[in-house]
Design a protein around this motif. Structure first.
Motif, PDB file in Angstrom:
ATOM      1  N   ALA A  78      77.764  11.654  23.499  1.00  0.00           N
ATOM      2  CA  ALA A  78      78.872  10.668  23.041  1.00  0.00           C
ATOM      3  C   ALA A  78      77.978   9.642  22.239  1.00  0.00           C
ATOM      4  N   VAL A  79      76.768   9.498  22.099  1.00  0.00           N
ATOM      5  CA  VAL A  79      75.973   8.474  21.599  1.00  0.00           C
ATOM      6  C   VAL A  79      75.127   8.967  20.545  1.00  0.00           C
ATOM      7  N   ASP A  80      74.642   7.980  19.553  1.00  0.00           N
ATOM      8  CA  ASP A  80      73.918   8.348  18.248  1.00  0.00           C
ATOM      9  C   ASP A  80      72.528   8.050  18.783  1.00  0.00           C
ATOM     10  N   VAL A  81      72.014   7.182  19.536  1.00  0.00           N
ATOM     11  CA  VAL A  81      70.731   6.692  19.758  1.00  0.00           C
ATOM     12  C   VAL A  81      70.543   6.331  21.231  1.00  0.00           C
ATOM     13  N   VAL A  82      69.293   6.610  21.824  1.00  0.00           N
ATOM     14  CA  VAL A  82      69.062   5.906  23.175  1.00  0.00           C
ATOM     15  C   VAL A  82      67.892   4.803  22.855  1.00  0.00           C
ATOM     16  N   LEU A  83      68.121   3.887  23.701  1.00  0.00           N
ATOM     17  CA  LEU A  83      67.476   2.540  23.541  1.00  0.00           C
ATOM     18  C   LEU A  83      66.764   2.220  24.868  1.00  0.00           C
ATOM     19  N   PRO A  84      65.553   2.633  25.224  1.00  0.00           N
ATOM     20  CA  PRO A  84      65.055   2.457  26.598  1.00  0.00           C
ATOM     21  C   PRO A  84      64.466   0.949  26.683  1.00  0.00           C
ATOM     22  N   THR A  85      64.589   0.279  27.894  1.00  0.00           N
ATOM     23  CA  THR A  85      63.687  -0.813  28.168  1.00  0.00           C
ATOM     24  C   THR A  85      62.217  -0.685  27.871  1.00  0.00           C
ATOM     25  N   PRO A  86      61.475  -1.437  27.024  1.00  0.00           N
ATOM     26  CA  PRO A  86      60.184  -1.109  26.953  1.00  0.00           C
ATOM     27  C   PRO A  86      59.326  -1.030  28.231  1.00  0.00           C
ATOM     28  N   GLY A  87      58.320   0.001  28.266  1.00  0.00           N
ATOM     29  CA  GLY A  87      57.601   0.115  29.438  1.00  0.00           C
ATOM     30  C   GLY A  87      58.190   1.366  30.459  1.00  0.00           C
ATOM     31  N   MET A  88      59.627   1.671  30.094  1.00  0.00           N
ATOM     32  CA  MET A  88      60.133   3.075  30.663  1.00  0.00           C
ATOM     33  C   MET A  88      59.273   4.100  30.662  1.00  0.00           C
ATOM     34  N   ARG A  89      59.038   4.975  31.635  1.00  0.00           N
ATOM     35  CA  ARG A  89      58.222   5.953  31.665  1.00  0.00           C
ATOM     36  C   ARG A  89      58.952   7.040  30.920  1.00  0.00           C
ATOM     37  N   ILE A  90      57.943   7.781  29.918  1.00  0.00           N
ATOM     38  CA  ILE A  90      58.265   8.733  28.836  1.00  0.00           C
ATOM     39  C   ILE A  90      58.939  10.036  29.749  1.00  0.00           C
ATOM     40  N   SER A  91      58.620   9.997  31.048  1.00  0.00           N
ATOM     41  CA  SER A  91      59.113  11.159  31.825  1.00  0.00           C
ATOM     42  C   SER A  91      60.500  10.993  32.492  1.00  0.00           C
ATOM     43  N   HIS A  92      61.231   9.651  32.023  1.00  0.00           N
ATOM     44  CA  HIS A  92      62.293   9.244  32.882  1.00  0.00           C
ATOM     45  C   HIS A  92      63.381  10.567  32.489  1.00  0.00           C
ATOM     46  N   PRO A  93      63.858  10.817  33.515  1.00  0.00           N
ATOM     47  CA  PRO A  93      64.870  11.767  33.193  1.00  0.00           C
ATOM     48  C   PRO A  93      66.040  11.712  32.138  1.00  0.00           C
ATOM     49  N   VAL A  94      66.442  10.817  31.755  1.00  0.00           N
ATOM     50  CA  VAL A  94      67.378  10.349  30.829  1.00  0.00           C
ATOM     51  C   VAL A  94      66.511  10.493  29.272  1.00  0.00           C
ATOM     52  N   LEU A  95      65.321  10.272  29.417  1.00  0.00           N
ATOM     53  CA  LEU A  95      64.464  10.380  28.164  1.00  0.00           C
ATOM     54  C   LEU A  95      64.202  11.879  27.611  1.00  0.00           C
ATOM     55  N   VAL A  96      63.997  12.484  28.813  1.00  0.00           N
ATOM     56  CA  VAL A  96      63.724  13.905  28.853  1.00  0.00           C
ATOM     57  C   VAL A  96      64.896  14.601  28.318  1.00  0.00           C
ATOM     58  N   SER A  97      66.115  14.418  28.971  1.00  0.00           N
ATOM     59  CA  SER A  97      67.369  15.012  28.507  1.00  0.00           C
ATOM     60  C   SER A  97      67.913  14.625  26.951  1.00  0.00           C
ATOM     61  N   ALA A  98      67.574  13.398  26.562  1.00  0.00           N
ATOM     62  CA  ALA A  98      67.721  12.956  25.154  1.00  0.00           C
ATOM     63  C   ALA A  98      66.871  13.923  24.410  1.00  0.00           C
ATOM     64  N   ALA A  99      65.623  14.044  24.665  1.00  0.00           N
ATOM     65  CA  ALA A  99      64.903  14.878  23.673  1.00  0.00           C
ATOM     66  C   ALA A  99      65.360  16.198  23.546  1.00  0.00           C
ATOM     67  N   ALA A 100      65.771  16.990  24.878  1.00  0.00           N
ATOM     68  CA  ALA A 100      66.275  18.180  24.760  1.00  0.00           C
ATOM     69  C   ALA A 100      67.516  18.290  23.934  1.00  0.00           C
ATOM     70  N   ALA A 101      68.252  17.202  24.062  1.00  0.00           N
ATOM     71  CA  ALA A 101      69.671  17.290  23.405  1.00  0.00           C
ATOM     72  C   ALA A 101      69.583  16.861  21.871  1.00  0.00           C
ATOM     73  N   GLY A 102      68.458  16.509  21.435  1.00  0.00           N
ATOM     74  CA  GLY A 102      67.986  15.984  19.968  1.00  0.00           C
ATOM     75  C   GLY A 102      68.760  14.659  19.843  1.00  0.00           C
ATOM     76  N   VAL A 103      68.715  13.830  20.699  1.00  0.00           N
ATOM     77  CA  VAL A 103      69.206  12.344  20.450  1.00  0.00           C
ATOM     78  C   VAL A 103      68.229  11.650  20.321  1.00  0.00           C
ATOM     79  N   PRO A 104      68.156  10.773  19.107  1.00  0.00           N
ATOM     80  CA  PRO A 104      66.883  10.055  18.936  1.00  0.00           C
ATOM     81  C   PRO A 104      66.741   8.679  19.993  1.00  0.00           C
ATOM     82  N   VAL A 105      65.453   8.465  20.334  1.00  0.00           N
ATOM     83  CA  VAL A 105      65.100   7.620  21.255  1.00  0.00           C
ATOM     84  C   VAL A 105      64.424   6.576  20.381  1.00  0.00           C
ATOM     85  N   TRP A 106      64.949   5.330  20.292  1.00  0.00           N
ATOM     86  CA  TRP A 106      64.447   4.312  19.615  1.00  0.00           C
ATOM     87  C   TRP A 106      63.810   3.241  20.210  1.00  0.00           C
ATOM     88  N   SER A 107      62.721   2.331  20.154  1.00  0.00           N
ATOM     89  CA  SER A 107      62.449   1.127  20.375  1.00  0.00           C
ATOM     90  C   SER A 107      63.087  -0.028  19.799  1.00  0.00           C
TER      91      SER A 107
END
Length: 439
Positions: free
Chosen positions: A62-91
């Protein structure tokens, strides 16, 4: 914009406000919401969801982009799921690139970023430019965009923020150095270096990539930079140290070294980087020179605390990597080193060659035994269970003409909440000792 924000501290508070101000819709997740983050969410008119209590896949759909807090581990499950789903992750840097076209001077590197960013900001301001420094400090870049009078932004760019960029494009990008750090976040050194390279990746041919000519790793990446590469260094480089002066590529004197309050090798290297970036960004030579002559350093970065009894005491608490320690101690002929803390998974063994410059080592903190083993047989080593004891033992070992340097090479989180607190405690202990001795 429909954004899924992960974590709600200072930067993401700004991110949420700025997305909302532009008509965006925000959903906030937090792994372990605190009272402060819940209160912050309430003030933003949002509900704060616990990550383990929601269907992440549904939220990502339901979103266009994921915006993690700086320093959140790249292995965080939400970031991994976003990559798999093709949802951009931006700082926040990528948001700034989306929203604003004003020019940016950006600085990255393992060590020296804050000092060089501060100097560049001062040099450009002294040249009459309306500038502000933002990013890896108390002013998020997305909030700095509200300053409509600003002509140019000076940005301290951490690998955490650079990692999640696709269009972020500094007109002048400075890469100071590369040494092992944050390997508890980046899976490999190559991954860390690739994140740093994002400072140059989107530059155009008329943009400038400032590279440290004396760092082989940086220079290898500079060969891939699309912008115009300009180098600096103490012995080689376009901007260089020559005949007792810092000079431009054309040989013009920026400043005489004897006119500077700080003259350690790593300090001169930082000055060259800042001068190169500022001049390439349009600063005047007079402004660059005056800022360098007046500069007295930043807190906790090889900061002279006191000179007492012929012994100089330095607070270098900001040195949380072995490379930082190497840079600091290499500037002294004879020193007592206070080192240790919480190791970030880095190889402390690289410090052993410093033993030829060391009167002794005082090992502290969780990694104290590791520090002791590094220098065993190379120079005297003692241990201390508190900062007061460390300072007392260093005083007993130091001789007139020596420097005592707190340069831990490790994080502070075993004894302190941050490096500032550690440095402040060292300064207090030193002053207490000197005061007691004077009486």
């Amino acid at each position: 914009m429909r954004a899924l924000v992960l974590g709600l501290a200072i930067t993401n508070d700004a991110v949420v406000r700025q997305v909302q101000a532009r008509g965006g819709k925000v959903t906030v997740l937090d792994d372990a919401p605190s009272d402060a983050s819940r209160e912050r969410a309430l003030g933003l008119g949002l509900e704060l969801h616990r990550t383990d209590e929601v269907d992440v896949a549904t939220m990502l759909a339901a979103v266009d982009v994921v915006l993690p807090t700086p320093g959140m581990r790249i292995s965080h499950p939400v970031l991994v799921s976003a990559a798999a789903a093709g949802v951009p992750v931006w700082s926040e840097f990528e948001l700034a690139a989306e929203w604003d076209a004003r020019p940016i001077v950006a600085v990255t590197g393992t060590n020296g970023k804050t000092t060089v960013t501060t100097l560049i900001t001062s040099m450009l301001a002294a040249s009459g430019r309306v500038v502000v420094d933002a990013g890896n400090n108390d002013l998020p870049l997305v909030d700095a965009l509200d300053r409509r009078d600003v002509e140019l932004f000076v940005v301290e760019a951490s690998s955490f923020r650079l990692q999640f960029t696709e269009r972020f494009r500094p007109v002048v990008g400075v890469w100071l150095n590369l040494s092992p750090d944050h390997l508890d976040w980046h899976p490999t050194m190559d991954h860390y270096a690739e994140a740093k390279f994002r400072i140059w990746a989107n530059q155009r041919a008329d943009d400038v990539a400032i590279a440290n000519a004396e760092d082989d790793e940086v220079m290898q990446w500079a060969a891939k930079a699309p912008g115009r590469v300009v180098t600096y260094g103490l012995s080689v480089g376009d901007y260089r140290l020559s005949e007792g002066a810092l000079k431009t590529p054309g040989g013009a004197v920026i400043v005489q070294v004897d006119d500077l309050a700080q003259q350690l090798p790593h300090e001169l290297s930082n000055f060259l980087a800042a001068g190169a970036a500022s001049l390439e960004a349009g600063a005047s030579m007079d402004a660059v020179r005056s800022v360098l002559v007046d500069f007295r350093g930043l807190p906790h970065r090889v900061e002279l605390v006191v000179d007492a009894g012929g012994v100089r005491w330095y607070d270098d608490s900001k040195a949380t990597t072995p490379a930082s320690v190497l840079a600091a101690v290499s500037g002294f002929d004879s020193a007592v080193l206070i080192a240790g803390g919480r190791n970030k998974g880095l190889d402390l063994g690289v410090l052993r060659p410093l033993s030829s410059r060391l009167r002794a080592v005082v090992a502290i903190g969780e990694s104290g035994p590791m520090v002791a083993s590094v220098f065993e047989g190379a120079c005297p080593v003692v241990s201390a269970a508190s900062m007061d004891e460390a300072v007392a033992r260093a005083a007993s070992l130091a001789q007139p003409g020596d420097a005592v340097v707190l340069s831990p090479g490790c994080a502070s989180y075993d004894w302190y909440s941050n490096y500032n607190e550690r440095g402040d405690d060292f300064v207090r202990a030193v002053r207490d000792l000197v005061g007691a001795t004077d009486r």
